[in-house]
Structures are given as C-alpha cells and as structure tokens.
Design an enzyme around this catalytic site. Structure first.
Site, PDB file in Angstrom:
ATOM      1  N   ASP A   1       0.821  -1.220   0.000  1.00 35.44           N
ATOM      2  CA  ASP A   1       0.000   0.000   0.000  1.00 35.44           C
ATOM      3  C   ASP A   1       0.852   1.267   0.000  1.00 35.44           C
ATOM      4  O   ASP A   1       0.354   2.358   0.281  1.00 35.44           O
ATOM      5  CB  ASP A   1      -0.914   0.018   1.232  1.00 35.44           C
ATOM      6  CG  ASP A   1      -2.184  -0.793   1.048  1.00 35.44           C
ATOM      7  OD1 ASP A   1      -2.380  -1.347  -0.049  1.00 35.44           O
ATOM      8  OD2 ASP A   1      -2.994  -0.867   2.003  1.00 35.44           O
TER       9      ASP A   1
ATOM     10  N   ASP B   1       4.375  -9.059   9.404  1.00 35.60           N
ATOM     11  CA  ASP B   1       4.647  -7.632   9.263  1.00 35.60           C
ATOM     12  C   ASP B   1       6.079  -7.443   8.787  1.00 35.60           C
ATOM     13  O   ASP B   1       6.913  -8.363   8.869  1.00 35.60           O
ATOM     14  CB  ASP B   1       4.425  -6.906  10.596  1.00 35.60           C
ATOM     15  CG  ASP B   1       2.941  -6.690  10.900  1.00 35.60           C
ATOM     16  OD1 ASP B   1       2.117  -6.887   9.978  1.00 35.60           O
ATOM     17  OD2 ASP B   1       2.610  -6.343  12.046  1.00 35.60           O
TER      18      ASP B   1
ATOM     19  N   ASP C   1       8.733  -6.026   9.884  1.00 37.98           N
ATOM     20  CA  ASP C   1       9.887  -6.095  10.788  1.00 37.98           C
ATOM     21  C   ASP C   1      10.082  -7.489  11.371  1.00 37.98           C
ATOM     22  O   ASP C   1      10.882  -7.668  12.297  1.00 37.98           O
ATOM     23  CB  ASP C   1       9.743  -5.070  11.920  1.00 37.98           C
ATOM     24  CG  ASP C   1       8.375  -5.100  12.589  1.00 37.98           C
ATOM     25  OD1 ASP C   1       7.453  -5.708  12.017  1.00 37.98           O
ATOM     26  OD2 ASP C   1       8.223  -4.509  13.671  1.00 37.98           O
TER      27      ASP C   1
ATOM     28  N   ASP D   1      -6.773  -7.642  13.970  1.00 41.19           N
ATOM     29  CA  ASP D   1      -6.392  -8.995  14.372  1.00 41.19           C
ATOM     30  C   ASP D   1      -7.222  -9.485  15.560  1.00 41.19           C
ATOM     31  O   ASP D   1      -7.716 -10.611  15.575  1.00 41.19           O
ATOM     32  CB  ASP D   1      -4.889  -9.058  14.681  1.00 41.19           C
ATOM     33  CG  ASP D   1      -4.396  -7.887  15.527  1.00 41.19           C
ATOM     34  OD1 ASP D   1      -5.226  -7.085  16.011  1.00 41.19           O
ATOM     35  OD2 ASP D   1      -3.169  -7.756  15.700  1.00 41.19           O
TER      36      ASP D   1
END
Length: 496
Positions: free
Chosen positions: A93, A148, A150, A241
């Site tokens: 995105d 994600d 990281d 989530d």
C-alpha cells in the site's frame, strides 16, 4: 465533603478494577504452570507425505517500509517449503518510492522460480485489514501466513507450524514474538518485558484452558476457510487482528498457540514509534470491547469463565485508565487521609489492595525466569527490571488512557503505522529516518506537568499529618515521577 466523597468513590472503583485484573492474571499464571506439567500431544500433518502438504499463501502487508523491505523479502525467500505449494503476496500500500524498489526486488526473486507477486491498490481502504482482504480474494493457499515488515521468521518456520492444521477445527496457529534488539536500550527492554508477559503468561494461560486468545497481527497462520466463515477482515477497528480473532472463536474455531516457536522481530527504538504503536493497540482494544462485549456475553457456545476472561482480555488497555485515575487521585487521597481521622478504617482496607502489585510481581517473575533462568542473581536483576518497567508503563498511562477513551467513545482515526528502522544496517543513521514524526504531541506537555505533580506528591509525604509525615504512597509517587519524567524527556529529546 461532596468532593472528597467523589474522589474516594472513583479512587476505590479504579483500585478494585485493578485488583480484579490482577486476580485474572494470577489465574492465568496457575493455568500457565499447569500447562507446563501436562503437555498435550496434538495430531500433526506429515509434511513428508505430498498428499498431506497444504497449499500456503504468505501475505506481507507493507506500507512505506524503505528501511526493511529488502531484508524482509530476502528473509522470506529463504523459507523452506515445497515450491509447488507456496505463494507469496507482497501487499504493498506504499505511497513513496519504495513501490518501485519493491517491484524490482520482487522481480529479482521471481527469477529464482519462487511464486511471489507484488500487489498494489489505488487506495488504502481498510488499511492493513483492507490489504489482507484484497490479497485473500486471489490467494491460492488453504492456509495463510502473515508477517509484518519487521519480522524475520526462520527458514523452517512453516515446517514447525503448518502441521498443527491436521485438526480441521483449528483456524489459527500463533507463534511467540522474539526481539532481535531486546537489549538496545531501556525502552526496548521494557517493551520486550511487556510482550514477553503477554506471549508466555497470557497467551499460554488462556489457550491451555480453552479461553479466547488473539492472533497477534503477524507471525501466525490462518485457515482461509476460518477467515471467510468469521466474516473476513474488517477495518472498523485499529486492531483488526483482535476483532477477527474473537469473531472466529465465537464461531467455535480453535486457536493453537506455540510458545516454543519464536519469530524474531525488531522493537521500536524511539519513543515516538513506541507511542504510535501503543496508541493503536490500546485504542483498538477499547474499540473491540465496544464491538464484542455484547457478542461475548450473549454467546451460548462458551463457558462463564471464558466469558469473564474474554471481557477482561478486551479490557486490557483500560487498565491504563485505572492506573492513571489511581495515580492522579492518590495525592488528594493523601490529604483526605490525614484530614479525616474517622476514615482510618477505610484506609486500612484500601491498603490491602497493594496485593495487586504483589500479584503482578509474582506473575512476571515466572515469565522472566522462563526466559532468563532462575537464581538469586537473576532475581535481583528482575526486581530492578520490574520497577523500571512499572514506572515507565505508568509514565505511558496518560497517552494510553487518551487512546482508550477515544476507543470507548467511538472516535475514529487513521491506522498510523509504526516506523521501522533496521537498526543493524542503519545503526548510525536511524535519526534520519524519514518516517519519524517531527512534531511533539500536546500530550507530552501534560506528561511533563504530571511529572511535576507527582514530584509534589513526594513533597506532600513530608508535610501531611501531625507525626512527621506520611510515606505510605511515597514509593508509588516516586515511580510515577520517574515514569512520567522518562516519557516526557525522551519524547522531547527525540525531536531535538
């Protein structure tokens, strides 16, 4: 006396709610210890048998991740799994130059024969939830893994997690987060301390007794059928989530938590990044309390005890508001105590609630011991870490309480990403990170004022009463003074 009575009532309610939360944590500790004594073997898929190997889709939702995209993609490309049963979706995105650099890197990995796609959208509708939902429409996998930007799963991660989907009732497998920069600073150590408590005591304590747990947004897998059956991803809260987790479990899907499988990740290293993450998590928790409370209470599928744990789980973030109330009102209470002698029995009763802190101390010790080991030396280190953690956690209480109030009141806000740093590569240049907030929040000014307020609270200990002061709350006010001082000065310094 009306003002004093109001202060006493609000203070007492907040103390009682903290005590109830502490009792729930103690129950989770008992569950956790019980789970360690009785290991339950689960049926597992045989990944050496081609007929049992499920198709996996790995989704990587990303947004403007200049500093970590290359590391993320290179790491995911090393995942060990039959290539004919694996696809990777980079759900991008981004609105900056990383769109082009990511596209080129994806093409480079595609050339190795890996099925990896770079998927972009023209708008960020639904933010992360929207990106996951869009990717799901064209995904090939019956199981969907999510990371994600990281996170750095080890290459055998799928081999350790996918087999648990042998049980067709299991909708989610969640792994424990690790911290590659745990010892970088006090800030990373206290974040690791809090997350370790969640990923040992809370997740295992709830899951081992069949209570609701949450997918943690990353480092886990979903059965695609479970996502669809639960109503798919929704972007009306900041913690999509937690939202989908509760909707799935209310539909009787089972969740499996794997404490023994660690997925390393990088913690935020600057306080502004930690603040934005904390704000999103705490506001999202309150939003989900509003959204899910009625559904949990009215569900015919879950036990009363699971309902209680579920409600307290959804109220996790609201504890910051209770801590802030107790802290702010404790100074007026100090003066009320020494002004109205007839209230002495009430204050004797209230002193009992110090046991809440004792309970947290005991619960977190088992978590700490599990990671660092026991012994006197580690226990002494733990004592110091516990008080540092509690002080700084209380220093975040104003910031997090504002997030909680916004969530409970239904105030909508955008999904604010947490800047990533890749400290191992950019250790000398992280201050030039283009995604860092450049302005100081007005909340920081109030945190500075609260530091002074609790300094006054410590001074008050010397001047109240007729017998040389009252020091019962002095340690509490000292911790609040240190906590708010740390958050205030770190927030100011990070902008200089």
């Amino acid at each position: 006396m009306i003002l004093e009575t109001t202060v006493i009532i609000i203070y007492s309610i907040a103390l009682l709610l903290i005590f109830l939360y502490a009792l729930a944590q103690l129950n989770l500790l008992f569950n956790y210890l019980s789970s360690k004594r009785t290991k339950i073997e689960c049926p597992k898929l045989d990944l050496s048998n081609p007929d049992e190997v499920p198709y996996i889709t790995i989704q990587l939702p990303v947004y403007n991740e200049m500093y970590v995209m290359e590391r993320l993609l290179d790491n995911i490309a090393k995942i060990e799994y039959p290539r004919e049963k694996l696809e990777i979706q980079v759900l991008d995105d981004s609105t900056d130059e990383t769109v082009e650099s990511t596209r080129k890197h994806v093409e480079k990995i595609q050339a190795t024969g890996l099925d990896i796609k770079h998927i972009t959208r023209t708008n960020r509708t639904g933010f992360k939830a929207g990106a996951l939902k869009e990717g799901l429409k064209i995904s090939k996998g019956e199981i969907v893994a999510i990371f994600d930007s990281d996170f750095l799963p080890k290459k055998d991660w799928l081999k350790k997690t996918v087999p648990y989907f042998k049980d067709e009732a299991i909708g989610v497998v969640q792994t424990r987060w690790g911290h590659i920069n745990r010892n970088y600073s006090i800030l990373t150590r206290i974040q690791a301390f809090a997350l370790d408590a969640h990923f040992t005591l809370e997740q295992t304590g709830r899951n081992s007794k069949g209570h609701f747990i949450n997918f943690n947004g990353t480092a886990g897998l979903w059965r695609k059928q479970c996502i669809i059956d639960a109503g798919n991803w929704e972007g009306d809260t900041l913690t999509e989530d937690l939202d989908l987790s509760y909707r799935a479990q209310l539909k009787n899907w089972k969740f499996k938590y794997l404490e023994d499988v660690e997925t390393p990740a990088e913690l935020p290293i600057v306080i502004s990044a930690a603040r934005s993450q904390q704000f999103r998590w705490n506001k999202g928790g309150a939003e989900n309390f509003r959204k899910m409370l009625g559904r949990v209470l009215s569900s015919q599928n879950i036990s009363p005890k699971t309902k209680v744990h579920g409600i307290l789980h959804l109220l996790n973030s609201t504890m910051f508001l209770n801590v802030l109330i107790v802290g702010v009102f404790s100074i007026p209470m100090l003066y009320i105590k020494n002004e109205y002698a007839h209230l002495k029995p009430y204050f004797y009763v209230m002193s009992f609630f110090v046991i809440s802190s004792v309970i947290f101390f005991i619960c977190y010790w088992f978590m700490y011991k599990n990671i660092y080991g026991g012994g006197i030396k580690n226990f002494i280190k733990y004592i110091g870490m516990f008080f540092v953690f509690f002080s700084i956690a209380m220093g975040f209480s104003l910031h997090n309480s504002i997030a909680v109030l916004e969530g409970h009141l239904g105030k909508k806000s955008e999904f604010v990403r947490t800047p990533k740093f890749n400290i191992s590569k950019y250790k000398d240049n992280w201050k030039n990170n283009k995604y860092m907030k450049k302005t100081v929040s007005i909340h920081v000014i109030f945190e500075g004022l609260l530091m002074l307020y609790f300094g006054f609270g410590m001074y008050s200990a010397f001047i109240v009463g007729n017998q040389g002061g009252d020091f019962g709350l002095f340690p509490f006010h000292l911790m609040l003074f240190v906590g708010f001082g740390y958050v205030f000065f770190k927030s100011i310094a990070s902008k200089v």
